[in-house]
Design a protein around this motif. Structure first.
Motif, PDB file in Angstrom:
ATOM      1  N   LEU C  64       0.954  -0.601   0.133  1.00  0.00           N
ATOM      2  CA  LEU C  64      -0.272   0.171   0.198  1.00  0.00           C
ATOM      3  C   LEU C  64       1.237   1.585   0.157  1.00  0.00           C
ATOM      4  CD1 LEU C  64      -3.295  -0.698   2.513  1.00  0.00           C
ATOM      5  CD2 LEU C  64      -2.491  -1.746   0.012  1.00  0.00           C
ATOM      6  N   GLU C 119      -5.012   6.045  -6.364  1.00  0.00           N
ATOM      7  CA  GLU C 119      -5.044   4.029  -4.623  1.00  0.00           C
ATOM      8  C   GLU C 119      -4.960   2.612  -5.789  1.00  0.00           C
ATOM      9  OE1 GLU C 119      -5.812   5.187  -1.052  1.00  0.00           O
ATOM     10  OE2 GLU C 119      -4.810   2.845  -1.096  1.00  0.00           O
ATOM     11  N   TRP C 120      -6.928   2.440  -5.774  1.00  0.00           N
ATOM     12  CA  TRP C 120      -7.312   1.521  -6.342  1.00  0.00           C
ATOM     13  C   TRP C 120      -6.610   1.346  -7.624  1.00  0.00           C
ATOM     14  CZ3 TRP C 120     -12.941  -0.480  -4.385  1.00  0.00           C
ATOM     15  CH2 TRP C 120     -12.860  -0.516  -3.240  1.00  0.00           C
ATOM     16  N   LYS C 123      -3.791  -0.235  -7.913  1.00  0.00           N
ATOM     17  CA  LYS C 123      -3.811  -1.808  -7.540  1.00  0.00           C
ATOM     18  C   LYS C 123      -4.426  -2.891  -8.900  1.00  0.00           C
ATOM     19  CE  LYS C 123      -2.676  -1.063  -3.287  1.00  0.00           C
ATOM     20  NZ  LYS C 123      -1.701  -0.108  -4.067  1.00  0.00           N
ATOM     21  N   TYR C 159      -8.529  -5.350   2.452  1.00  0.00           N
ATOM     22  CA  TYR C 159      -8.512  -3.525   2.583  1.00  0.00           C
ATOM     23  C   TYR C 159      -9.623  -3.639   1.602  1.00  0.00           C
ATOM     24  CZ  TYR C 159      -6.322  -0.407  -0.585  1.00  0.00           C
ATOM     25  OH  TYR C 159      -6.162   1.043  -1.722  1.00  0.00           O
ATOM     26  N   TYR C 219      -2.012   1.051   6.525  1.00  0.00           N
ATOM     27  CA  TYR C 219      -0.933   1.247   5.762  1.00  0.00           C
ATOM     28  C   TYR C 219       0.135   1.257   6.462  1.00  0.00           C
ATOM     29  CZ  TYR C 219      -4.732   2.908   2.026  1.00  0.00           C
ATOM     30  OH  TYR C 219      -4.905   3.496   1.244  1.00  0.00           O
TER      31      TYR C 219
END
Lengths: 565, 96, 222
Positions: C64, C119-120, C123, C159, C219
C-alpha cells in the motif's frame, strides 16, 4: 375524554396528503379510487398507531406463512422416510420457516406492533420522536420481507439456469455452506440486511422518544414497565443489529467477489462468522422476549389490581438482561471448535442471565400474592407466558452447561427449548398484548368465552408439540433431519398431533379477534381498569394526536389503592 | 424556533484550529513511528495514537465535551460495549 | 428533560414537533450503529492480524502507498476542520464564510475520492483485485490474489471491503453536505436553526473517525 372527537381511524396524518385527498375526492363516484385512497391513508400514514396496525397486519400474514411451513415439516415427519417432500425441499422449508419466523415475525414482534401503538400513549406523547422515520421502518420491513420471500422463487442451479431453489442452510446461514450453496442466499441476506435497518431505526426512535417525550411529571421510574422493556430492547436493536448487518454483508461480498474472509479454503476462519453472527443473534433472543416480559408485567399488575411488586427491580432487570445478554453469545458455539477457556467463560456468564430473569418471575408471583386476581383472557395469556417461559428458561440452563450441551447440541431438545422461549415467550407475549390492548386499538371487545377456548387448544397443543420435542431430543433425535429411526416415531407423531391442536387454537383465536374487530360489542373506555396513561387519559380508540390536552402524571402506572409511592 | 440557542456552546475558530494542528502532529507522529522498529509494540502504539486522535475529534469536533450528560453517557457506553465485545472475542482467539 | 414537555405544550399538538436535543440524540444513536458496523469489520481485521497472519499482513501492507494514505488522512482531517468552522461561522451569523467552508469540505471529500480512485486503479493494474470479479480481467489481466499466500489474500480482501465501505460513506457524506449547502444558501439553516447542519457534521466526523483507525491499520502495519 372527549367522545365527540374523531378517532385516529377517521383522522389522518399523511405524507402525500394532497395526493391522497384528491384521490379521495375522485373516489366519490369510483370505487377503485376510493379503495386506493383508503390504502394510501394507511401505507403513507406517519401516525404511530396506524404504523403499529400496519405492522400487526403484515406480521399476521407472515406468521400464517411461517405456521404453514412449520405444519408442513410436522406432517412430513409424521412417519419415517420420505412422505411428500424431498430432502432438498425439506431443507428449504425449515430454512424459510426459520427465516420468516425469526426475521419477519418475532424480531420486529412486539416493539414494531404494540410498541409503536402504545409507547407514545403510555408516555403521554402525541407521537414518537421521528414519525416519518417510523413510517419508513415499515417500508424497509416490507422491502426486506419482499426480498426474502422473492429469494424463495428466483434461485439458479449449478449450471446457472433459473429455477426454484430456496435458501437451504438453516436460518443461521453458517459458512462455508452458505458461501457455496447454489440457492439464492445473497438475495435472502440482502433482505435480512434491510430488515436490520428497519429494526435499528425503530430502536433509535424509541430511545429518543422515551428520553425526550415523557409527559410532565413522568420520570424514568414513573414509566409503565412496558416502556422500560422497550427501552432495554431498543438498545439491543441499536447496538447489536449493525454487527450482524456487516456480517451478512461480508457473506454477500464474499459470494460476489471472493475476498476470502470467511472461506476456509482461502484462509478465512468460519468460526469468526459464528462469533460475529451470534454477537447479534444472541442479544436478538432477548430482543424477542424482553418486550413480552414488559407486557406481562403490565397485565399481571392490572389484573391483580395491585401495584406491581418490585417495580424498580423489574425495570432494572430488563436493562440487566439486555446488558448481560450481550456477553454470552458464544454459548451457541460450544461444539464449533472454540478453546476451552472461552467455553468456560461463556458458560459461566450464561448462568448470570438467569438471575434478572428469575427476579422478574418472582416479582410477578409476589404481585399475584394477595391480589384480587381477575382471570380475564389477557391474564390467562400472561400466566401462560410465565409458565411456558419458565420451562424455556430452565431447559436453557442445561444448554448453558458445557458438558450437558454437548449431549443435546443440535438435537430436538434445542428445538423444543427455543420454541418454548421464543414462541412460548415472545409470541405468547404478543398474543397477550393483542387481547389486552384490543379494546384500546379497536374500541370493541372480542368474545371472551371463545378466547378461553382458543387458549385451551393452544396450551394443550403447544405442550404436546414442543414437550415431545424435548423428550426425543434427550433420546438423541438430531434436528433438521428429513428422516429418522423408527424408535422416534411415537414422539414425532405426538408432536404432529400437538401441532394440529395448537394451530386449531391459533385459528380460533385469530377468527375471534377478527370478528371482535369487525362487529364486536363496544368496549368500556377503560375496559380493564388500568392505571397507565393510555387507559386513563386517552379515548378508545385514541384520537389522532392521542390526547386532547397534555396529560400530567400524578400517581404511577400501577396506582391501585394508593399503594404506589 | 425558540429552541435552546442560548444553551448552545459555540466553539471558537481558534480552538478548532488548535485541535486540527494537534491532529496533524499526531498523524505525523504515527507515520514516523511506523518507520521505526518497535516489533510487536507497533500495533499497540499505532492504536494508542489513533485513539488519542479519535478522542480529540470526539470531544471537540463532535462536541461531546460540551454535550448533555445523557449523550455523554450514551457515547461512553457504546464505546465501552464495543471494547468489551472485542475483549470477549479474544477470550477465544487469544487462547488458541 | 422538562425541556421537551414545555416545548410540546407551547406548540400544542403540532404533529412535526421540533426537538433540538432529541434530533441530536437520534443522530448519535444512528452513529452508534455506524460505529458498530465498522466495529465488526475491525474485529475481523484484528482477529486475522493478531491471531492468524501477522507476517502475511506485514508483507501485504508494504504494497500500500503510505503517501496516498497519509495524503488522504490530511484531506479528511482538513475537511473535518472546515466542517466545524462552517458550523461556528453559521452560529456567528457569517453566512458567506460558512458557505465557503462547506464548499471546501465538499471539495476535500471529492479530493479524497479522486486519490482513492488512483490508488485502487494502481492496485487493479497490478492484478490486485477480488478474484471473483472476472470481468475486470479484460482490462487488468487475471487477478493475482489467488496466487498470494492466504494471509495476504485476506489482507487485500479486507482492504478492498473496508476502504470500499468507507468510500461509500464518503460519497453519502457528499450527498448530505450538498443538501446542507443548499439549505444554508436558501436560509433554511441559519444562526437560529442549525441542528440539521450539526447532525450532518457529526456524521462527517464519524467518517473521519473511521479513517483515523483505518489508516494506521491498513497502511502502517508494514
Amino acid at each position: 375524554m372527549v367522545s365527540s372527537a374523531k378517532t385516529f381511524y377517521e383522522d389522518k396524518a399523511l405524507i402525500f396528503q394532497g395526493f391522497q385527498e384528491s384521490l379521495e375526492k375522485a373516489g366519490e363516484n369510483n370505487k377503485l379510487y376510493k379503495f386506493l385512497a383508503w390504502v394510501l391513508s394507511w401505507i403513507f400514514s406517519t401516525d404511530h398507531k396506524r404504523v403499529g396496525i400496519l405492522y400487526l397486519i403484515t406480521m399476521a400474514a407472515f406468521f400464517a406463512i411461517g405456521v404453514s411451513l412449520g405444519l408442513l415439516i410436522r406432517f412430513e415427519l409424521f412417519l419415517p422416510g420420505e412422505q411428500f417432500i424431498s430432502a432438498r425441499v425439506y431443507n428449504s422449508v425449515f430454512t424459510m420457516h426459520g427465516v420468516i419466523m425469526i426475521f419477519l415475525v418475532v424480531i420486529p414482534g412486539i416493539p414494531a406492533t404494540f410498541g409503536n401503538f402504545c409507547l407514545p400513549l403510555q408516555l403521554g406523547a402525541p407521537d414518537v420522536s421521528f414519525p416519518k422515520l417510523n413510517l419508513s421502518t415499515w417500508w424497509l420491513f416490507m422491502i426486506g420481507a419482499g426480498l426474502a420471500v422473492l429469494s424463495l422463487f428466483v434461485g439458479t442451479n449449478a449450471n446457472g439456469e433459473l429455477m426454484m431453489v430456496a435458501p437451504d442452510g438453516g436460518w443461521t446461514f453458517y459458512v462455508p455452506y452458505s458461501l457455496e450453496s447454489s440457492a439464492n442466499i445473497s438475495l435472502a441476506l440482502s433482505g435480512a440486511f434491510i430488515l436490520g435497518f428497519s429494526s435499528m431505526f425503530t430502536g433509535m426512535n424509541f430511545i429518543t422518544t422515551i428520553h425526550r417525550m415523557r409527559a410532565k411529571g413522568m420520570g424514568f421510574f414513573q414509566m409503565p414497565l412496558f416502556c422500560w422493556s422497550l427501552y432495554a430492547s431498543s438498545w439491543i436493536q441499536v447496538l447489536a443489529t449493525p454487527v450482524v448487518s456487516i456480517t451478512l454483508l461480508l457473506v454477500i461480498i464474499e459470494r460476489f467477489m471472493g475476498i476470502g474472509i470467511f472461506d476456509p479454503s482461502k484462509g478465512g476462519d468460519p468460526v469468526l462468522y459464528q462469533h460475529m453472527f451470534w454477537i447479534y443473534s444472541h442479544p436478538a433472543v432477548y430482543l424477542m422476549v424482553i418486550p413480552a416480559m414488559g407486557v406481562v408485567s403490565d397485565v399481571i399488575a392490572v389484573f391483580s389490581r395491585r401495584t406491581i411488586f418490585g417495580y424498580k427491580a423489574i425495570a432494572i432487570s430488563s436493562m440487566a438482561i439486555a446488558f448481560v445478554g450481550y456477553f454470552v453469545w458464544a454459548h451457541h458455539m460450544f461444539t464449533s471448535g472454540m478453546t476451552e477457556t472461552a467455553q468456560i467463560v461463556f458458560s459461566f456468564l450464561t448462568f448470570f442471565v438467569a438471575i434478572p430473569t428469575a427476579i422478574k418471575t418472582f416479582n410477578w408471583i409476589a404481585t399475584l400474592y394477595k391480589g384480587s386476581i381477575h382471570l380475564s383472557v389477557p391474564m390467562v395469556w400472561a400466566l401462560t407466558f410465565v409458565f411456558l417461559f419458565s420451562i424455556g428458561g430452565l431447559t436453557g440452563l442445561l444448554n448453558g452447561a458445557i458438558n450437558a450441551d454437548i449431549h443435546v447440541h443440535d438435537t430436538y431438545y434445542v428445538v423444543g427449548h427455543f420454541h418454548y422461549t421464543m414462541f412460548g415467550g415472545g409470541m405468547v407475549g404478543l398474543f397477550c398484548a393483542c387481547h389486552y390492548w384490543f379494546p384500546k386499538v379497536t374500541g370493541k371487545i372480542y368474545n371472551e368465552s371463545v378466547g378461553y377456548l382458543a387458549w385451551a387448544f393452544f396450551f394443550v397443543g403447544f405442550n404436546t408439540l414442543y414437550g415431545s420435542m424435548l423428550v426425543m431430543g434427550l433420546l438423541g433425535m438430531p434436528r433438521r433431519y428429513h428422516d429418522y429411526l423408527p424408535q422416534f416415531t411415537i414422539w414425532h407423531q405426538l408432536s404432529t398431533i400437538g401441532a394440529v391442536i395448537m394451530v386449531t387454537g391459533l385459528i380460533i383465536m385469530f377468527i375471534n379477534l377478527l370478528k371482535g374487530w369487525i362487529n364486536g360489542p363496544k368496549a368500556n373506555e377503560n375496559h380493564w381498569d388500568g392505571r397507565s396513561l393510555e387507559w386513563t387519559h386517552s379515548a378508545s380508540p385514541p384520537i389522532l394526536l392521542n390526547f386532547d390536552k397534555d396529560p400530567e402524571v400524578q400517581g404511577g402506572p400501577y396506582d391501585y389503592d394508593g399503594e404506589w409511592k | 424556533m425558540s429552541h435552546s440557542n442560548d444553551e448552545v456552546h459555540i466553539v471558537s475558530y481558534g480552538t478548532h484550529t488548535m485541535v486540527y494542528i494537534g491532529l496533524l502532529s499526531l498523524t505525523a507522529l504515527t507515520v514516523a513511528i511506523a518507520g521505526g522498529n518497535f516489533g510487536s509494540l507497533t500495533l499497540l502504539i499505532a492504536m494508542f495514537i489513533a485513539t488519542c486522535k479519535a478522542g480529540l475529534v470526539l470531544s471537540y469536533f463532535m462536541h461531546v465535551k460540551f454535550e448533555d450528560r445523557v449523550i455523554q453517557m450514551m457515547v461512553a457506553s457504546a464505546i465501552i460495549l464495543l471494547i468489551v465485545a472485542y475483549g470477549m472475542s479474544f477470550i477465544d482467539y487469544g487462547t488458541r | 428533560m422538562s425541556n421537551s414537555t414545555e416545548l410540546h405544550i407551547e406548540e400544542n399538538h403540532d404533529h412535526e414537533h421540533e426537538d433540538y436535543v432529541g434530533d441530536k440524540m437520534g443522530m448519535w444513536l444512528f452513529l452508534f450503529t455506524e460505529l458498530l458496523l465498522f466495529g465488526g469489520m475491525f474485529l475481523a481485521f484484528l482477529v486475522y492480524y493478531i491471531s492468524f497472519y501477522t507476517e502475511d499482513f506485514h508483507n501485504a501492507g508494504k504494497n500500500l502507498n503510505v503517501m496516498m494514505g497519509g495524503g488522504n488522512t490530511l484531506i479528511l482531517l482538513t475537511s473535518s476542520l472546515t466542517m466545524v468552522l462552517a458550523i461556528t461561522a453559521i452560529q456567528k451569523k457569517n453566512k458567506f464564510l460558512s458557505i465557503f467552508y462547506l464548499i471546501v469540505t465538499i471539495a476535500c471529500a471529492g479530493g479524497f475520492m479522486v486519490v482513492k480512485y488512483f490508488e485502487w486503479g494502481a492496485k487493479f493494474s497490478h492484478g490486485l483485485y477480488p478474484a471473483k470479479l472476472t470481468s475486470l480481467a479484460e482490462y487488468f489481466g487475471p487477478s493475482i490474489i489467488p496466487s498470494l499466500p492466504k494471509g495476504e489474500a485476506i489482507f487485500f480482501g479486507l482492504y478492498f471491503t473496508m476502504t470500499g465501505l468507507h468510500g461509500f460513506h464518503v460519497m453519502a457524506g457528499v450527498a448530505v453536505l450538498l443538501i446542507v449547502l443548499y439549505k444554508v444558501i436558501v436560509n433554511d439553516i441559519d444562526s437560529e436553526k442549525f441542528g440539521y447542519m450539526e447532525n450532518v457534521g457529526l456524521y462527517w466526523h464519524v467518517v473521519d473517525l473511521i479513517w483515523i483507525y483505518l489508516f494506521p491499520l491498513l497502511y502502517l502495519v508494514a
